[in-house]
Structures are given as C-alpha cells and as structure tokens.
Design a protein around this motif. Structure first.
Motif, PDB file in Angstrom:
ATOM      1  N   GLU A 289       0.803  -1.216   0.000  1.00  0.00           N
ATOM      2  CA  GLU A 289       0.000   0.000   0.000  1.00  0.00           C
ATOM      3  C   GLU A 289       0.835   1.264   0.000  1.00  0.00           C
ATOM      4  OE1 GLU A 289      -0.752  -2.697   1.825  1.00  0.00           O
ATOM      5  OE2 GLU A 289      -2.674  -3.219   0.962  1.00  0.00           O
ATOM      6  N   GLY A 290       2.130   1.134   0.266  1.00  0.00           N
ATOM      7  CA  GLY A 290       2.980   2.317   0.317  1.00  0.00           C
ATOM      8  C   GLY A 290       4.436   1.952   0.165  1.00  0.00           C
ATOM      9  N   PHE A 291       5.249   2.972  -0.086  1.00  0.00           N
ATOM     10  CA  PHE A 291       6.672   2.773  -0.306  1.00  0.00           C
ATOM     11  C   PHE A 291       7.423   3.957   0.289  1.00  0.00           C
ATOM     12  CE2 PHE A 291      10.493   1.610  -2.429  1.00  0.00           C
ATOM     13  CZ  PHE A 291      10.315   0.313  -2.874  1.00  0.00           C
ATOM     14  N   LEU A 292       8.412   3.680   1.135  1.00  0.00           N
ATOM     15  CA  LEU A 292       9.251   4.728   1.717  1.00  0.00           C
ATOM     16  C   LEU A 292      10.679   4.538   1.221  1.00  0.00           C
ATOM     17  CD1 LEU A 292       8.011   4.728   5.407  1.00  0.00           C
ATOM     18  CD2 LEU A 292       7.893   6.656   3.824  1.00  0.00           C
ATOM     19  N   GLU A 293      11.257   5.603   0.683  1.00  0.00           N
ATOM     20  CA  GLU A 293      12.633   5.552   0.216  1.00  0.00           C
ATOM     21  C   GLU A 293      13.556   6.083   1.308  1.00  0.00           C
ATOM     22  OE1 GLU A 293      15.359   7.185  -3.484  1.00  0.00           O
ATOM     23  OE2 GLU A 293      13.199   7.514  -3.499  1.00  0.00           O
ATOM     24  N   LYS A 294      14.562   5.276   1.679  1.00  0.00           N
ATOM     25  CA  LYS A 294      15.549   5.708   2.668  1.00  0.00           C
ATOM     26  C   LYS A 294      16.515   6.674   1.991  1.00  0.00           C
ATOM     27  CE  LYS A 294      15.834   1.110   4.717  1.00  0.00           C
ATOM     28  NZ  LYS A 294      16.765   0.008   4.965  1.00  0.00           N
ATOM     29  N   PRO A 295      16.943   7.705   2.669  1.00  0.00           N
ATOM     30  CA  PRO A 295      16.490   8.131   3.995  1.00  0.00           C
ATOM     31  C   PRO A 295      15.188   8.928   3.870  1.00  0.00           C
ATOM     32  CG  PRO A 295      18.193   9.611   3.216  1.00  0.00           C
ATOM     33  CD  PRO A 295      18.015   8.554   2.158  1.00  0.00           C
ATOM     34  N   PHE A 296      14.378   8.851   4.903  1.00  0.00           N
ATOM     35  CA  PHE A 296      13.141   9.612   4.931  1.00  0.00           C
ATOM     36  C   PHE A 296      13.069  10.353   6.258  1.00  0.00           C
ATOM     37  CE2 PHE A 296      12.316   5.172   5.954  1.00  0.00           C
ATOM     38  CZ  PHE A 296      11.821   5.255   7.239  1.00  0.00           C
ATOM     39  N   ASN A 297      12.257  11.394   6.294  1.00  0.00           N
ATOM     40  CA  ASN A 297      12.121  12.175   7.526  1.00  0.00           C
ATOM     41  C   ASN A 297      10.818  11.808   8.234  1.00  0.00           C
ATOM     42  OD1 ASN A 297      10.024  13.606   6.244  1.00  0.00           O
ATOM     43  ND2 ASN A 297      11.422  15.222   5.547  1.00  0.00           N
ATOM     44  N   GLU A 298      10.614  12.392   9.392  1.00  0.00           N
ATOM     45  CA  GLU A 298       9.425  12.081  10.193  1.00  0.00           C
ATOM     46  C   GLU A 298       8.138  12.424   9.449  1.00  0.00           C
ATOM     47  OE1 GLU A 298       7.325  13.024  14.518  1.00  0.00           O
ATOM     48  OE2 GLU A 298       9.158  14.088  13.977  1.00  0.00           O
ATOM     49  N   LYS A 299       8.106  13.550   8.779  1.00  0.00           N
ATOM     50  CA  LYS A 299       6.882  13.940   8.071  1.00  0.00           C
ATOM     51  C   LYS A 299       6.532  12.929   6.977  1.00  0.00           C
ATOM     52  CE  LYS A 299       4.706  17.692   5.422  1.00  0.00           C
ATOM     53  NZ  LYS A 299       3.625  16.844   5.087  1.00  0.00           N
ATOM     54  N   THR A 300       7.508  12.510   6.209  1.00  0.00           N
ATOM     55  CA  THR A 300       7.259  11.536   5.145  1.00  0.00           C
ATOM     56  C   THR A 300       6.783  10.212   5.732  1.00  0.00           C
ATOM     57  OG1 THR A 300       8.951  12.572   3.770  1.00  0.00           O
ATOM     58  CG2 THR A 300       8.302  10.326   3.182  1.00  0.00           C
ATOM     59  N   LEU A 301       7.427   9.773   6.809  1.00  0.00           N
ATOM     60  CA  LEU A 301       7.022   8.531   7.475  1.00  0.00           C
ATOM     61  C   LEU A 301       5.585   8.632   7.956  1.00  0.00           C
ATOM     62  CD1 LEU A 301       7.567   5.731   8.816  1.00  0.00           C
ATOM     63  CD2 LEU A 301       8.391   7.016  10.816  1.00  0.00           C
ATOM     64  N   MET A 302       5.278   9.686   8.695  1.00  0.00           N
ATOM     65  CA  MET A 302       3.946   9.809   9.279  1.00  0.00           C
ATOM     66  C   MET A 302       2.868  10.038   8.225  1.00  0.00           C
ATOM     67  SD  MET A 302       4.768   8.933  12.181  1.00  0.00           S
ATOM     68  CE  MET A 302       3.037   8.743  12.512  1.00  0.00           C
ATOM     69  N   ASP A 303       3.176  10.813   7.190  1.00  0.00           N
ATOM     70  CA  ASP A 303       2.205  11.012   6.109  1.00  0.00           C
ATOM     71  C   ASP A 303       1.865   9.678   5.443  1.00  0.00           C
ATOM     72  OD1 ASP A 303       2.136  13.727   6.586  1.00  0.00           O
ATOM     73  OD2 ASP A 303       3.314  14.271   4.794  1.00  0.00           O
ATOM     74  N   THR A 304       2.885   8.864   5.187  1.00  0.00           N
ATOM     75  CA  THR A 304       2.672   7.573   4.533  1.00  0.00           C
ATOM     76  C   THR A 304       1.908   6.618   5.439  1.00  0.00           C
ATOM     77  OG1 THR A 304       4.723   7.897   3.288  1.00  0.00           O
ATOM     78  CG2 THR A 304       3.829   5.662   3.362  1.00  0.00           C
ATOM     79  N   VAL A 305       2.299   6.528   6.682  1.00  0.00           N
ATOM     80  CA  VAL A 305       1.634   5.646   7.641  1.00  0.00           C
ATOM     81  C   VAL A 305       0.174   6.060   7.807  1.00  0.00           C
ATOM     82  CG1 VAL A 305       1.510   5.020  10.094  1.00  0.00           C
ATOM     83  CG2 VAL A 305       3.704   4.918   8.883  1.00  0.00           C
ATOM     84  N   ASN A 306      -0.075   7.338   8.041  1.00  0.00           N
ATOM     85  CA  ASN A 306      -1.439   7.819   8.266  1.00  0.00           C
ATOM     86  C   ASN A 306      -2.321   7.644   7.036  1.00  0.00           C
ATOM     87  OD1 ASN A 306      -1.056   8.519  10.975  1.00  0.00           O
ATOM     88  ND2 ASN A 306      -0.246  10.509  10.429  1.00  0.00           N
ATOM     89  N   LYS A 307      -1.756   7.813   5.875  1.00  0.00           N
ATOM     90  CA  LYS A 307      -2.511   7.627   4.642  1.00  0.00           C
ATOM     91  C   LYS A 307      -2.956   6.157   4.500  1.00  0.00           C
ATOM     92  CE  LYS A 307      -2.047   7.807  -0.356  1.00  0.00           C
ATOM     93  NZ  LYS A 307      -1.108   7.939  -1.458  1.00  0.00           N
ATOM     94  N   VAL A 308      -2.042   5.248   4.803  1.00  0.00           N
ATOM     95  CA  VAL A 308      -2.338   3.815   4.625  1.00  0.00           C
ATOM     96  C   VAL A 308      -3.327   3.307   5.664  1.00  0.00           C
ATOM     97  CG1 VAL A 308      -1.340   1.498   4.672  1.00  0.00           C
ATOM     98  CG2 VAL A 308      -0.207   3.303   3.408  1.00  0.00           C
TER      99      VAL A 308
END
Length: 121
Positions: free
Chosen positions: A99-118
């Motif tokens: 459902e989502g993809f995070l590219e390292k390195p990522f920041n807190e906003k990107t992590l939380m935006d992706t998690v909350n969206k999913v």
C-alpha cells in the motif's frame, strides 16, 4: 491505539522508526529479520507492517508473499522501505499488494504522512 510491526535489519534505522512511531501514539513491535516477523504477525493483530525489502535470510518480498498467502494475515497493509528504489522494484511491490513505499532516507513527516494515509488515521 494502532499497532504497527517494523521489520528492518539495520538497528539504528529500526530504532529511529520505532521512536518516531511511538512519539505519534502508535503501539510498535519490531524485529530485524523476516523469519521472526511472520511469527509475530501470527501472534498479534497488526494494523500495519513497515518492512525493509533487502534483508539477509528472508527478503521483504518473501515476508509479503507469506503474509498475502495466509488467510488470517492477507488483509494487513504493507509499506515497503528501501534505499534502492528502482522503478521495476516498486512496480513489482505494487503488483504484490503493498500500500505504500518509503525511500531511505526519509524524515518524520514523510514517514507519518505515509503511515497515516495507509491506515486512515
């Protein structure tokens, strides 16, 4: 409180993700390998799995495949984490049902935006 499983073989990245998620009121379980992850998923009801793709022994693809083939676990949403995001890799992961993809390195906003969206928080 939403429960998240973090599967990441790099200790410092795993600890950073755990800290960020806990600061945002998530209940977090974590492991450094895919073999242990599948056991944790069978023992707990997770709302989301954050999983590194490239790990020794069992890859993120294998963890996802095992999960999606299990009737109890197949609906658990997955977000893949990877430092090497190639188009074909991302396309394969999407076809497998992430459902989502995070590219390292990522920041807190990107992590939380992706998690909350999913998870729809």
């Amino acid at each position: 409180m939403k429960k998240i499983l973090v599967i990441e073989d790099n200790n410092s990245i795993r600890e950073n993700i755990i800290e960020l998620l806990e600061l945002n009121d998530f209940n977090v379980h974590a492991t450094g390998n895919g073999n242990e992850a599948f056991g944790l998923m069978q023992a707990h009801d997770f709302d989301l799995v954050l999983c590194d793709i490239h790990m020794p022994q069992v890859s993120g693809y294998e963890v996802l495949e095992q999960t999606k083939s299990n009737a109890k676990l197949k609906s658990v949403p997955f977000i893949f984490i990877s430092a090497s995001v190639q188009y074909k890799e991302k396309e394969q992961a999407l076809k497998m049902g992430i459902e989502g993809f995070l590219e390292k390195p990522f920041n807190e906003k990107t992590l939380m935006d992706t998690v909350n969206k999913v998870i729809g928080k």
